[in-house]
Design a protein around this motif. Structure first.
Motif, PDB file in Angstrom:
ATOM      1  N   LEU A  16      39.349  31.440  42.376  1.00 29.50           N
ATOM      2  CA  LEU A  16      39.148  32.435  41.332  1.00 29.50           C
ATOM      3  C   LEU A  16      40.486  32.715  40.661  1.00 29.50           C
ATOM      4  CD1 LEU A  16      37.515  34.735  39.884  1.00 29.50           C
ATOM      5  CD2 LEU A  16      38.139  36.196  41.798  1.00 29.50           C
ATOM      6  N   VAL A  17      40.528  32.604  39.343  1.00 28.24           N
ATOM      7  CA  VAL A  17      41.753  32.911  38.607  1.00 28.24           C
ATOM      8  C   VAL A  17      41.564  34.243  37.903  1.00 28.24           C
ATOM      9  CG1 VAL A  17      43.343  32.169  36.800  1.00 28.24           C
ATOM     10  CG2 VAL A  17      42.255  30.469  38.266  1.00 28.24           C
ATOM     11  N   GLY A  18      42.521  35.145  38.115  1.00 27.63           N
ATOM     12  CA  GLY A  18      42.471  36.439  37.435  1.00 27.63           C
ATOM     13  C   GLY A  18      42.059  37.570  38.357  1.00 27.63           C
ATOM     14  N   ALA A  19      42.416  38.791  37.942  1.00 22.45           N
ATOM     15  CA  ALA A  19      42.147  39.979  38.752  1.00 22.45           C
ATOM     16  C   ALA A  19      40.756  40.520  38.448  1.00 22.45           C
ATOM     17  CB  ALA A  19      43.207  41.044  38.466  1.00 22.45           C
ATOM     18  N   ASN A  20      39.759  39.751  38.849  1.00 28.49           N
ATOM     19  CA  ASN A  20      38.373  40.100  38.560  1.00 28.49           C
ATOM     20  C   ASN A  20      37.707  40.648  39.830  1.00 28.49           C
ATOM     21  OD1 ASN A  20      35.591  40.020  38.118  1.00 28.49           O
ATOM     22  ND2 ASN A  20      35.740  38.286  36.733  1.00 28.49           N
ATOM     23  N   LYS A  21      37.707  41.968  39.971  1.00 29.66           N
ATOM     24  CA  LYS A  21      37.193  42.593  41.207  1.00 29.66           C
ATOM     25  C   LYS A  21      35.750  42.203  41.538  1.00 29.66           C
ATOM     26  CE  LYS A  21      40.140  46.695  41.213  1.00 29.66           C
ATOM     27  NZ  LYS A  21      40.128  48.159  41.241  1.00 29.66           N
ATOM     28  N   PRO A  22      34.808  42.346  40.582  1.00 25.38           N
ATOM     29  CA  PRO A  22      33.417  42.015  40.924  1.00 25.38           C
ATOM     30  C   PRO A  22      33.256  40.568  41.356  1.00 25.38           C
ATOM     31  CG  PRO A  22      33.540  43.054  38.748  1.00 25.38           C
ATOM     32  CD  PRO A  22      34.943  42.846  39.211  1.00 25.38           C
ATOM     33  N   GLU A  23      33.964  39.667  40.671  1.00 27.30           N
ATOM     34  CA  GLU A  23      33.855  38.244  40.981  1.00 27.30           C
ATOM     35  C   GLU A  23      34.476  37.937  42.349  1.00 27.30           C
ATOM     36  OE1 GLU A  23      32.221  34.704  40.223  1.00 27.30           O
ATOM     37  OE2 GLU A  23      31.956  36.531  39.034  1.00 27.30           O
ATOM     38  N   LEU A  24      35.598  38.583  42.643  1.00 30.01           N
ATOM     39  CA  LEU A  24      36.261  38.399  43.936  1.00 30.01           C
ATOM     40  C   LEU A  24      35.325  38.849  45.060  1.00 30.01           C
ATOM     41  CD1 LEU A  24      38.806  37.667  45.578  1.00 30.01           C
ATOM     42  CD2 LEU A  24      39.606  40.008  45.216  1.00 30.01           C
ATOM     43  N   GLN A  25      34.739  40.017  44.876  1.00 33.22           N
ATOM     44  CA  GLN A  25      33.832  40.517  45.910  1.00 33.22           C
ATOM     45  C   GLN A  25      32.608  39.620  46.057  1.00 33.22           C
ATOM     46  OE1 GLN A  25      32.104  44.445  45.475  1.00 33.22           O
ATOM     47  NE2 GLN A  25      31.672  44.502  47.662  1.00 33.22           N
TER      48      GLN A  25
END
Length: 139
Positions: free
Chosen positions: A115-124
């Motif tokens: 995952l590239v970027g500070a994407n909280k929903p995607e990370l979770q």
């Protein structure tokens, strides 16, 4: 205000420099040896590794750091690492890091996801998906 990861000069006073980035169950990686050691430990314990390639000067990295720490406390069956791209320039280049933060999801050293970027929903979402696919280890 904490930064992504402490620099060498803060070594003797780590505690308040790593507050944001190596809190919870997050382990700070500043050497290739530490990386190899943790990956070996994860392989031995059958753990998924989440490696967050970050930089101290990176705003989005700082923004997602507390959330990453929170996730590390919730998903204890995984190993959460943070790699300082400035401390480990050559190593980060070998992972083809084009932007920070970049998160890699590894099993036995092999990449499952990224995952590239500070994407909280995607990370979770990615963490939950991987967690749900893991067999339950009863120690």
């Amino acid at each position: 205000m904490g930064s992504c990861v402490s620099k060498n000069k803060a070594r003797d006073n780590d505690s308040d420099h790593n507050v944001d980035f190596a809190a919870g169950n997050v382990k700070l990686i500043t050497t290739k040896e530490a990386w190899d050691q943790y990956l070996e430990e994860a392989r031995r314990d059958g753990k998924i590794v989440i490696a967050n390639f970050s930089a101290a000067w990176c705003g989005p990295c700082k923004m997602i750091a507390p959330y990453y720490c929170e996730l590390s406390e919730k998903y204890t069956s995984m190993m959460f690492l943070v790699v300082d791209v400035d401390e480990l320039t050559d190593f980060s280049t070998s992972w083809d890091i084009k932007a920070t933060p970049t998160f890699f999801f590894l099993k036995d050293g092999q990449q499952l996801d990224k995952l590239v970027g500070a994407n909280k929903p995607e990370l979770q979402k990615k963490i939950v998906a991987i967690n749900d696919s893991l067999p339950e280890y009863k120690q």
